[in-house]
Design an enzyme around this catalytic site. Structure first.
Site, PDB file in Angstrom:
ATOM      1  CD  GLU A  79       1.037  -4.189   5.796  1.00 58.33           C
ATOM      2  OE1 GLU A  79       1.103  -4.630   6.648  1.00 58.33           O
ATOM      3  OE2 GLU A  79       1.792  -3.259   5.352  1.00 58.33           O
ATOM      4  CG  ASP A 134       3.306  -3.199   2.410  1.00 58.69           C
ATOM      5  OD1 ASP A 134       2.356  -2.567   2.889  1.00 58.69           O
ATOM      6  OD2 ASP A 134       4.153  -3.771   3.264  1.00 58.69           O
ATOM      7  CG  HIS A 176       3.963  -7.973   4.787  1.00 60.87           C
ATOM      8  ND1 HIS A 176       5.101  -7.928   5.422  1.00 60.87           N
ATOM      9  CD2 HIS A 176       3.980  -6.878   4.040  1.00 60.87           C
ATOM     10  CE1 HIS A 176       5.810  -7.059   5.134  1.00 60.87           C
ATOM     11  NE2 HIS A 176       5.292  -6.192   4.541  1.00 60.87           N
TER      12      HIS A 176
END
Ligand SMILES: *[C@@H]1O[C@H](CO)[C@@H](O)[C@H](O)[C@H]1NC(C)=O
Ligand SMILES: *[C@@H]1O[C@H](CO)[C@@H](O)[C@H](O)[C@H]1NC(C)=O
Length: 447
Positions: free
Chosen positions: A221, A223, A237
């Site tokens: 991920e 962000d 991540h």
């Protein structure tokens, strides 16, 4: 960074299934984006969004899940449940409070009163077609959007991020999933959420307790934006797994297994307040959150190509026609920088006494690999696990806020208690608009 540990989005007695229902036709809200090759040279792509939603049994209008329990008749096990439960078309505006106030703009309301009670929070995925998510390769590119967080108070999170979901939502890999991207299936993120009701075309019914199942759904991920009007962070991540992957046991990294799972749940965050500049972001600050602003994120590769190793992640803001570079770190024993790089992550983790699990799972290099085929997610949510304190308050809550890394924002640690924020700010909302992807420096005006 500590997000979505438990139910990120609470939802009165509704759940999604994996067959296609026949009550409501699915009509995706249109959300066109711009693809840019150079400054002033952009073309429109006709994208739309799909959100996650509820289900009922295929042969009638009964819920397969209600309260926090699965219906034992329809759902004796995961496979049978997926075959018995359907997902239906959604009324985006009325049920979920998701609207498109103008072309290229998406408004997500926090609390929406509807026929089923109320909906709290929402999460949509960008579609390239009716049945496929739009895949992004972010390397050597920049991603830009406008956001209005002026009605998003402490304790809430309006999030824009990329998850390594399957392009078709999982229909080709999992025979139990008939619904696919069209119905918003196939979600995953770096928290390996275990509150997801259907994973890999099966219901997550086994050992279901308190809204969490045996399985989680993991994937890398990025962000881009986790924010409210008082705090913001951007955070890579990485995961050791390279596509949406169902986890169980230690692999999910829950509780004391946090630094043993397949994903880096902490990530390597850049939150200007936490990184030592408390005057940079907020109402009336350098980046003034009482007005709309533009957020630019650049993914710089070592060799300047679309396939090179990810070297750094750079941030600019644009407001009132002015380009504002990201704030610089002001932390002892961290070399001043305003971008995320391997060196910054290393120094930041050491200075704050945090576990550098980011590095353990491959750091920037691994993240770079995973940025090649990402799905865009836009959401608004409140935090049942830790009240968003990791974003906008002191965290860990009981730590000394004068210790480097603990203070992340000005918010009261109690402001994000879901009952409180839902009662006090049901009218909260966020608007995302003018989404652009393109070559470096192509999507925003020159400084
Ligand atoms: C559970 O599912 C069965 C079969 O679909 C249905 O007849 C029953 O009404 C459901 N129970 C509840 C409480 O919804
Ligand atoms: C983008 O612009 C910056 C100056 O704002 C410059 O330093 C950089 O080299 C540019 N990058 C590309 C790829 O044009």
């Amino acid at each position: 960074m500590y997000k979505r540990i438990a139910t990120a989005l609470s939802f009165a007695s509704l759940v999604l299934g994996q067959q296609i229902g026949t009550y409501t036709a699915e009509k995706h809200p249109s959300l066109p984006i711009q693809v840019c090759t150079a400054r002033g040279s952009c073309t429109t792509e006709r994208t739309s969004v799909a959100n996650w939603r509820w289900t009922h049994a295929t042969n009638g209008y009964t819920n397969c899940y209600s309260g926090s329990e699965w219906n034992a008749t329809a759902c004796p096990d995961g496979k049978t449940c997926a075959a018995n439960c359907a997902i239906d078309g959604a009324d985006y505006a009325k049920t979920y409070g998701i609207t498109t106030p103008s072309s290229g703009a998406l408004r997500l309301n926090f609390v929406t009163k509807n026929d089923n009670g109320q909906n709290v929070g929402s999460r949509v995925y960008l579609l390239a077609s009716d049945t496929k998510y739009r895949l992004f390769n972010l390397l050597n590119k920049e991603f830009t959007f406008d956001v209005d967080v002026s009605h998003l108070p402490c304790g809430l999170n309006g999030a824009v991020y990329f998850s390594e979901m399957d392009e078709d939502g999982g229909v080709s890999r999992f025979s139990g999933n008939k619904a696919g991207a069209k119905y918003g299936t196939g979600y995953c993120d770096s928290q390996c959420p275990q509150d997801i009701k259907f994973i890999n075309g099966e219901a997550n019914v086994e050992s279901w307790e308190g809204g969490l199942g045996k399985y989680g759904t993991c994937c890398a991920e990025m962000d881009i934006w986790e924010a409210n009007s008082d705090a913001t962070a951007y955070t890579p991540h990485p995961c050791s797994v390279t596509k949406q992957t169902r986890c169980e046991g230690v692999d999910c990294g829950s509780g004391s297994d946090r630094y043993a799972g397949v994903c880096d749940k902490d990530g390597c965050d850049f939150n200007s307040f936490r990184m030592g500049n408390q005057e940079f972001y907020g109402p009336g600050k350098t980046v003034d959150t009482s007005k709309p602003l533009t957020v630019v994120t650049q993914f710089i590769t070592a060799d300047g190509t679309n396939t090179g190793a990810l070297k750094s992640i750079r941030r600019f803001y644009v407001q009132n026609g002015k380009v504002i570079p990201n704030s610089k770190t002001v932390i002892e024993s961290v070399d001043p920088t305003n971008e995320i790089s391997e060196g910054f992550c290393e120094q930041q983790k050491t200075a704050f006494g945090d576990n550098n699990y980011f590095k353990t799972l491959g750091g920037m290099a691994q993240m770079g690999e995973q940025l090649k085929k990402m799905v865009l997610v836009l959401s608004v949510w409140d935090d049942h696990a830790v009240y968003m304190n990791w974003l906008d308050s002191n965290y860990p809550t009981d730590a000394d806020p004068s210790k480097p890394g603990v203070a992340r924002g000005r918010c009261d640690p109690e402001a994000g208690v879901p009952e409180t924020v839902e009662a006090e700010h049901p009218d909260a909302y966020v608007i995302y608009s003018n989404i652009k992807i393109g070559a470096l420096n192509s999507t925003f005006p020159a400084a």
